[in-house]
Design a protein around this motif. Sequence first.
Motif, PDB file in Angstrom:
ATOM      1  N   PHE A 112      23.637  32.858 -26.058  1.00  0.00           N
ATOM      2  CA  PHE A 112      23.057  31.513 -26.059  1.00  0.00           C
ATOM      3  C   PHE A 112      21.613  31.563 -26.552  1.00  0.00           C
ATOM      4  N   ILE A 113      20.843  32.499 -26.037  1.00  0.00           N
ATOM      5  CA  ILE A 113      19.429  32.629 -26.404  1.00  0.00           C
ATOM      6  C   ILE A 113      19.285  32.945 -27.891  1.00  0.00           C
ATOM      7  N   ASP A 114      20.118  33.835 -28.377  1.00  0.00           N
ATOM      8  CA  ASP A 114      20.046  34.237 -29.787  1.00  0.00           C
ATOM      9  C   ASP A 114      20.455  33.129 -30.746  1.00  0.00           C
ATOM     10  N   ASN A 115      21.253  32.164 -30.270  1.00  0.00           N
ATOM     11  CA  ASN A 115      21.806  31.152 -31.182  1.00  0.00           C
ATOM     12  C   ASN A 115      21.362  29.722 -30.921  1.00  0.00           C
ATOM     13  N   VAL A 116      20.542  29.482 -29.899  1.00  0.00           N
ATOM     14  CA  VAL A 116      20.139  28.115 -29.588  1.00  0.00           C
ATOM     15  C   VAL A 116      19.349  27.527 -30.761  1.00  0.00           C
ATOM     16  N   GLU A 117      19.636  26.273 -31.084  1.00  0.00           N
ATOM     17  CA  GLU A 117      18.970  25.630 -32.214  1.00  0.00           C
ATOM     18  C   GLU A 117      17.997  24.540 -31.789  1.00  0.00           C
ATOM     19  N   GLN A 118      18.276  23.860 -30.681  1.00  0.00           N
ATOM     20  CA  GLN A 118      17.402  22.757 -30.276  1.00  0.00           C
ATOM     21  C   GLN A 118      16.173  23.270 -29.533  1.00  0.00           C
ATOM     22  N   ASP A 119      15.047  22.597 -29.740  1.00  0.00           N
ATOM     23  CA  ASP A 119      13.815  22.930 -29.046  1.00  0.00           C
ATOM     24  C   ASP A 119      13.883  22.471 -27.597  1.00  0.00           C
ATOM     25  N   GLY A 120      13.155  23.147 -26.735  1.00  0.00           N
ATOM     26  CA  GLY A 120      13.075  22.729 -25.343  1.00  0.00           C
ATOM     27  C   GLY A 120      12.944  23.895 -24.391  1.00  0.00           C
ATOM     28  N   TYR A 121      12.876  23.550 -23.107  1.00  0.00           N
ATOM     29  CA  TYR A 121      12.858  24.543 -22.031  1.00  0.00           C
ATOM     30  C   TYR A 121      14.277  24.706 -21.510  1.00  0.00           C
ATOM     31  N   PHE A 122      14.681  25.938 -21.281  1.00  0.00           N
ATOM     32  CA  PHE A 122      16.003  26.252 -20.760  1.00  0.00           C
ATOM     33  C   PHE A 122      15.819  27.132 -19.530  1.00  0.00           C
ATOM     34  N   PHE A 123      16.240  26.626 -18.373  1.00  0.00           N
ATOM     35  CA  PHE A 123      16.044  27.329 -17.110  1.00  0.00           C
ATOM     36  C   PHE A 123      17.275  28.136 -16.752  1.00  0.00           C
ATOM     37  N   ASP A 124      17.032  29.309 -16.194  1.00  0.00           N
ATOM     38  CA  ASP A 124      18.106  30.215 -15.811  1.00  0.00           C
ATOM     39  C   ASP A 124      18.692  29.816 -14.460  1.00  0.00           C
ATOM     40  N   ALA A 125      20.004  29.699 -14.382  1.00  0.00           N
ATOM     41  CA  ALA A 125      20.665  29.359 -13.123  1.00  0.00           C
ATOM     42  C   ALA A 125      20.707  30.549 -12.169  1.00  0.00           C
ATOM     43  N   LYS A 126      20.519  31.746 -12.690  1.00  0.00           N
ATOM     44  CA  LYS A 126      20.615  32.950 -11.868  1.00  0.00           C
ATOM     45  C   LYS A 126      19.301  33.291 -11.158  1.00  0.00           C
ATOM     46  N   ILE A 127      18.166  33.167 -11.849  1.00  0.00           N
ATOM     47  CA  ILE A 127      16.856  33.510 -11.283  1.00  0.00           C
ATOM     48  C   ILE A 127      15.990  32.252 -11.284  1.00  0.00           C
ATOM     49  N   GLU A 128      15.739  31.710 -10.108  1.00  0.00           N
ATOM     50  CA  GLU A 128      14.928  30.497  -9.999  1.00  0.00           C
ATOM     51  C   GLU A 128      13.529  30.745 -10.557  1.00  0.00           C
TER      52      GLU A 128
END
Length: 99
Positions: free
Chosen positions: A9-25
């Motif tokens: 997901f990280i390598d292929n994401v195209e849209q700008d923005g913040y993406f929060f991890d569900a595993k590590i708060e």
Amino acid sequence: MATKLTQAFIDNVEQDGYFFDAKIEGLCFRKRGPSCSWYFRRTINGRRREVGIGSTKRLSLVQARAEATRLKALTDEEFLQRFEKKEKHQPVDSLTVIS
């Protein structure tokens, strides 16, 4: 909203923005144009603090999670000391003008 982050997901994401991890708060990565960076967010005394961890080109998801886990384990005082070190600017004693 937290997302189950994967390296793909990280390598292929195209849209700008913040993406929060569900595993590590508190762990998130920000994509802005061609650059992507890891951040760790924490709230202390009602104030949100955000510390940059590094570029997604230098740190994998596994490495970023390990660093976020380490930052999460710090006491509020220890975390603030690290945060303040990042924010401090060294005073300039003199300037040299090159013409």
